[in-house]
Design a protein around this motif. Structure first.
Motif, PDB file in Angstrom:
ATOM      1  N   ASN A 277       0.693  -1.028  -0.034  1.00  8.45           N
ATOM      2  CA  ASN A 277      -0.002  -0.074  -0.053  1.00  8.45           C
ATOM      3  C   ASN A 277       0.831   1.318   0.048  1.00  8.45           C
ATOM      4  OD1 ASN A 277      -0.105   1.410   2.667  1.00  8.45           O
ATOM      5  ND2 ASN A 277      -0.449  -0.440   3.559  1.00  8.45           N
ATOM      6  N   PRO A 278       0.484   2.392  -0.313  1.00  8.60           N
ATOM      7  CA  PRO A 278       1.157   3.439  -0.577  1.00  8.60           C
ATOM      8  C   PRO A 278       2.021   4.057   0.474  1.00  8.60           C
ATOM      9  CG  PRO A 278      -0.762   3.648  -1.895  1.00  8.60           C
ATOM     10  CD  PRO A 278      -1.093   2.759  -0.906  1.00  8.60           C
ATOM     11  N   LEU A 279       1.381   4.002   1.913  1.00  7.10           N
ATOM     12  CA  LEU A 279       2.152   4.537   3.076  1.00  7.10           C
ATOM     13  C   LEU A 279       3.181   3.576   3.224  1.00  7.10           C
ATOM     14  CD1 LEU A 279       1.085   6.781   4.694  1.00  7.10           C
ATOM     15  CD2 LEU A 279       0.052   5.189   6.392  1.00  7.10           C
ATOM     16  N   ALA A 280       2.892   2.089   3.017  1.00  2.02           N
ATOM     17  CA  ALA A 280       4.249   1.218   3.462  1.00  2.02           C
ATOM     18  C   ALA A 280       5.084   1.474   2.675  1.00  2.02           C
ATOM     19  CB  ALA A 280       3.773  -0.092   3.435  1.00  2.02           C
ATOM     20  N   CYS A 281       4.969   1.778   1.193  1.00  2.90           N
ATOM     21  CA  CYS A 281       5.954   1.735   0.272  1.00  2.90           C
ATOM     22  C   CYS A 281       6.756   2.952   0.308  1.00  2.90           C
ATOM     23  CB  CYS A 281       5.173   1.868  -1.159  1.00  2.90           C
ATOM     24  SG  CYS A 281       4.900   0.074  -1.664  1.00  2.90           S
ATOM     25  N   SER A 282       6.020   4.193   0.778  1.00  2.00           N
ATOM     26  CA  SER A 282       6.730   5.544   0.898  1.00  2.00           C
ATOM     27  C   SER A 282       7.631   5.252   2.199  1.00  2.00           C
ATOM     28  CB  SER A 282       5.700   6.631   1.259  1.00  2.00           C
ATOM     29  OG  SER A 282       4.918   6.977   0.066  1.00  2.00           O
ATOM     30  N   ALA A 283       7.275   4.658   3.231  1.00  2.78           N
ATOM     31  CA  ALA A 283       8.201   4.539   4.318  1.00  2.78           C
ATOM     32  C   ALA A 283       9.336   3.708   3.975  1.00  2.78           C
ATOM     33  CB  ALA A 283       7.473   3.730   5.353  1.00  2.78           C
ATOM     34  N   SER A 284       9.070   2.655   3.059  1.00  3.14           N
ATOM     35  CA  SER A 284      10.326   1.882   2.627  1.00  3.14           C
ATOM     36  C   SER A 284      11.341   2.911   1.692  1.00  3.14           C
ATOM     37  CB  SER A 284       9.801   0.710   1.903  1.00  3.14           C
ATOM     38  OG  SER A 284      11.099  -0.051   1.425  1.00  3.14           O
ATOM     39  N   LEU A 285      10.616   3.490   0.769  1.00  3.97           N
ATOM     40  CA  LEU A 285      11.709   4.160  -0.094  1.00  3.97           C
ATOM     41  C   LEU A 285      12.424   5.385   0.887  1.00  3.97           C
ATOM     42  CD1 LEU A 285       9.186   4.777  -3.218  1.00  3.97           C
ATOM     43  CD2 LEU A 285      11.621   4.199  -3.127  1.00  3.97           C
ATOM     44  N   ALA A 286      11.839   5.891   1.789  1.00  2.41           N
ATOM     45  CA  ALA A 286      12.450   6.917   2.658  1.00  2.41           C
ATOM     46  C   ALA A 286      13.677   6.289   3.421  1.00  2.41           C
ATOM     47  CB  ALA A 286      11.424   7.356   3.539  1.00  2.41           C
ATOM     48  N   THR A 287      13.228   5.011   3.862  1.00  3.15           N
ATOM     49  CA  THR A 287      14.233   4.263   4.822  1.00  3.15           C
ATOM     50  C   THR A 287      15.409   4.109   3.804  1.00  3.15           C
ATOM     51  OG1 THR A 287      12.656   3.322   6.158  1.00  3.15           O
ATOM     52  CG2 THR A 287      14.736   2.174   5.860  1.00  3.15           C
ATOM     53  N   ILE A 288      15.360   3.417   2.484  1.00  5.69           N
ATOM     54  CA  ILE A 288      16.487   3.306   1.710  1.00  5.69           C
ATOM     55  C   ILE A 288      17.256   4.289   1.290  1.00  5.69           C
ATOM     56  CG2 ILE A 288      16.988   2.209  -0.720  1.00  5.69           C
ATOM     57  CD1 ILE A 288      14.422   0.328  -0.423  1.00  5.69           C
ATOM     58  N   GLU A 289      16.510   5.597   1.117  1.00  7.34           N
ATOM     59  CA  GLU A 289      16.991   6.622   0.830  1.00  7.34           C
ATOM     60  C   GLU A 289      18.038   7.260   1.889  1.00  7.34           C
ATOM     61  OE1 GLU A 289      13.561   7.972  -2.334  1.00  7.34           O
ATOM     62  OE2 GLU A 289      14.144   9.187  -0.592  1.00  7.34           O
ATOM     63  N   TYR A 290      17.418   7.169   3.052  1.00  8.53           N
ATOM     64  CA  TYR A 290      18.174   7.678   4.377  1.00  8.53           C
ATOM     65  C   TYR A 290      19.394   6.777   4.584  1.00  8.53           C
ATOM     66  CZ  TYR A 290      19.098   9.651   8.824  1.00  8.53           C
ATOM     67  OH  TYR A 290      19.784  10.097  10.018  1.00  8.53           O
ATOM     68  N   MET A 291      19.299   5.750   4.186  1.00 14.01           N
ATOM     69  CA  MET A 291      20.461   4.559   4.334  1.00 14.01           C
ATOM     70  C   MET A 291      21.662   5.059   3.473  1.00 14.01           C
ATOM     71  SD  MET A 291      18.745   1.016   5.007  1.00 14.01           S
ATOM     72  CE  MET A 291      20.446   0.126   5.008  1.00 14.01           C
ATOM     73  N   GLU A 292      21.241   5.508   2.185  1.00  9.16           N
ATOM     74  CA  GLU A 292      21.815   5.679   0.994  1.00  9.16           C
ATOM     75  C   GLU A 292      22.502   7.069   1.409  1.00  9.16           C
ATOM     76  OE1 GLU A 292      20.496   3.830  -3.100  1.00  9.16           O
ATOM     77  OE2 GLU A 292      19.279   5.668  -2.189  1.00  9.16           O
ATOM     78  N   GLN A 293      22.020   8.129   1.795  1.00  3.23           N
ATOM     79  CA  GLN A 293      22.325   9.392   2.051  1.00  3.23           C
ATOM     80  C   GLN A 293      23.474   9.419   3.307  1.00  3.23           C
ATOM     81  OE1 GLN A 293      18.718  11.594   2.349  1.00  3.23           O
ATOM     82  NE2 GLN A 293      18.076  11.050   0.630  1.00  3.23           N
ATOM     83  N   ASN A 294      23.326   8.381   4.329  1.00  9.07           N
ATOM     84  CA  ASN A 294      23.958   8.792   5.367  1.00  9.07           C
ATOM     85  C   ASN A 294      25.036   7.591   5.510  1.00  9.07           C
ATOM     86  OD1 ASN A 294      22.610  10.914   7.373  1.00  9.07           O
ATOM     87  ND2 ASN A 294      21.339   9.901   6.150  1.00  9.07           N
ATOM     88  N   ASN A 295      25.360   6.920   4.299  1.00  5.89           N
ATOM     89  CA  ASN A 295      26.407   5.890   4.708  1.00  5.89           C
ATOM     90  C   ASN A 295      26.292   4.631   5.481  1.00  5.89           C
ATOM     91  OD1 ASN A 295      27.710   7.020   2.202  1.00  5.89           O
ATOM     92  ND2 ASN A 295      28.690   8.551   3.649  1.00  5.89           N
ATOM     93  N   LEU A 296      25.076   4.336   5.608  1.00  4.30           N
ATOM     94  CA  LEU A 296      24.905   3.368   6.715  1.00  4.30           C
ATOM     95  C   LEU A 296      25.190   2.078   6.581  1.00  4.30           C
ATOM     96  CD1 LEU A 296      21.215   4.533   8.138  1.00  4.30           C
ATOM     97  CD2 LEU A 296      23.438   5.199   8.788  1.00  4.30           C
ATOM     98  N   LEU A 297      25.408   1.713   5.263  1.00  3.65           N
ATOM     99  CA  LEU A 297      26.138   0.195   5.046  1.00  3.65           C
ATOM    100  C   LEU A 297      27.629   0.327   5.867  1.00  3.65           C
ATOM    101  CD1 LEU A 297      23.651  -0.214   3.370  1.00  3.65           C
ATOM    102  CD2 LEU A 297      25.342  -1.292   1.602  1.00  3.65           C
ATOM    103  N   GLU A 298      28.184   1.415   5.375  1.00  2.00           N
ATOM    104  CA  GLU A 298      29.495   1.508   5.900  1.00  2.00           C
ATOM    105  C   GLU A 298      29.614   1.548   7.474  1.00  2.00           C
ATOM    106  OE1 GLU A 298      33.483   4.399   5.568  1.00  2.00           O
ATOM    107  OE2 GLU A 298      31.664   5.265   4.530  1.00  2.00           O
ATOM    108  N   ASN A 299      28.467   2.120   8.030  1.00  2.00           N
ATOM    109  CA  ASN A 299      28.552   2.646   9.571  1.00  2.00           C
ATOM    110  C   ASN A 299      28.317   0.960  10.039  1.00  2.00           C
ATOM    111  OD1 ASN A 299      28.760   4.480  11.645  1.00  2.00           O
ATOM    112  ND2 ASN A 299      26.582   3.418  12.271  1.00  2.00           N
ATOM    113  N   SER A 300      27.430   0.268   9.414  1.00  2.00           N
ATOM    114  CA  SER A 300      27.126  -1.074  10.012  1.00  2.00           C
ATOM    115  C   SER A 300      28.463  -1.954  10.029  1.00  2.00           C
ATOM    116  CB  SER A 300      26.128  -1.801   8.793  1.00  2.00           C
ATOM    117  OG  SER A 300      25.756  -2.979   9.337  1.00  2.00           O
TER     118      SER A 300
END
Length: 381
Positions: A277-300
């Motif tokens: 549903n649109p709300l869930a997909c928007s939450a997921s997109l925002a989560t992925i974008e935040y991870m990319e923008q803040n280099n969270l894979l490297e922090n992990s």
């Protein structure tokens, strides 16, 4: 005893053993109970809260979507669903996606797809694997105490010994529809598959022509320091199940398939009212974008290594394992260790009598890791 806990006992089906804490709010890597006490959260909603509690970027995106459209069902097209599928294709290398509401729903869809595409019935899973509590997912979950009360389940299912080449070779055959596995077993206490074991699995796939399902519900979205655990091993599954960290705690999951698998699927084989549903997909997109923008894979990767090195220095720790911020350790009394840590404001998860799981938000800082290690050091004394 909290009034909320007493009220819960009267109205809630008692499936859960809960920590005796009533959570009121949370921010970043910290949660606060109804009395105002704060805890460093190394559980993250069971590996779900990937970009931190009450993440403002995710909240704003969800708010914007909620003001426009929350739900219309899959009778119609919606932009967030298509955008999320495109983003997942970009970061995962998989070709096609179907959205669900949870990890166990993703596994159910994966099992159905495997049977449809191969026209076979048999599944192979592994000792220690956990894939969910619904009837199909439960059928390929190892622990007998979960399965036995609900027999008969889906059959046939064989359980091979995890990381045993001989057991794997004996379990698969020309009747196998799919082998389902956690590349890193989460509920078992963070036990990774050995690389030679993974290599042999894909060799046997070529020999017997079965499908391989990677259950990345817990390992996905940066938890292991890569987008997915499959990226550590360098093998591409036919089907992959996703959920947990996908929406930073907002309920959403997915099943991903290769184009070849997709060619064997027919319209009407599966469905979902709420899935994607649109709300869930928007939450997921925002989560992925935040991870990319803040280099969270490297922090992990960095903070996970800091945790493991620190834990390896304690005499009471018998074994340390895992990738990224999916850290497992073995101690003589896991429950006692987790209760000690909770009493000093740090939450960890005992998955068995001796195994402890550390799965914090990927935003955790060096100072917060060191604080946790200082509490663990107290346990040693």
């Amino acid at each position: 005893m909290s009034e909320i806990i007493e009220r819960e006992k009267k109205v809630f089906i008692q499936f859960f053993n809960r920590y005796p804490i009533v959570i009121e709010r949370a921010k970043g890597c910290w949660i606060f109970d109804e009395d105002g006490r704060k805890y460093l959260d190394l559980i993250a909603g069971i590996a779900c809260v990937s970009v931190g509690h009450s993440n403002e970027y995710v909240i704003e995106r969800v708010r914007e979507q909620a003001e426009k459209l929350i739900h219309v069902s899959n009778l119609f097209y919606t932009k967030p669903q298509v955008e999320l599928a495109e983003k997942l294709a970009e970061i995962s290398g998989m070709d096609r996606f179907f959205f669900t509401n949870s990890g166990t729903e993703s596994v159910e869809a994966a099992l159905k797809i495997a049977r449809r595409v191969t026209s076979r019935k048999k599944f192979v899973s592994f000792t220690g694997d956990f894939h969910g509590r619904s009837m199909g997912a439960l059928s390929v979950t190892w622990k007998e105490k979960f399965r036995e009360p609900f027999m008969p389940l889906i059959e046939p299912v064989s359980f091979a010994e995890f990381n045993s080449l001989e057991s794997l070779e004996n379990a698969v055959d020309g009747e196998t529809a799919a082998v389902i596995m956690e590349p890193v077993q989460g509920e078992a206490g963070v036990y990774p598959a050995k690389k030679e074991f993974m290599k042999r699995l894909f060799e046997l796939k070529e020999e017997h022509d079965f499908l391989i399902i990677f259950d990345e519900v817990q390992t996905g979205f940066g938890r292991t320091g890569e987008w997915f655990a499959k990226d550590i091993y360098g093998f591409e599954p036919d089907i992959m199940t996703l959920a947990k960290a996908m929406g930073n705690g907002f309920p959403i999951g997915a099943v991903a398939v290769s184009e070849e698998v997709h060619s064997g699927i027919q319209k009407g084989d599966h469905g979902s009212t709420f899935g994607g549903n649109p709300l869930a997909c928007s939450a997921s997109l925002a989560t992925i974008e935040y991870m990319e923008q803040n280099n969270l894979l490297e922090n992990s990767r960095k903070m996970g290594e800091r945790f493991r090195k620190g834990l390896e220095g304690f005499d009471f720790v018998q074994d340390v394992r895992g990738f990224g911020l999916m850290v497992g350790l073995s101690v003589s009394d896991a429950k006692g260790f987790s209760q000690f840590a909770m009493g000093r404001g740090v939450l960890v998860n005992a998955t068995s009598e001796r195994d402890v799981r550390i799965i914090p938000p990927l935003t955790i800082s060096r100072e917060e890791v060191d604080l946790a290690l200082s509490v663990f050091e107290e346990f040693a004394h």
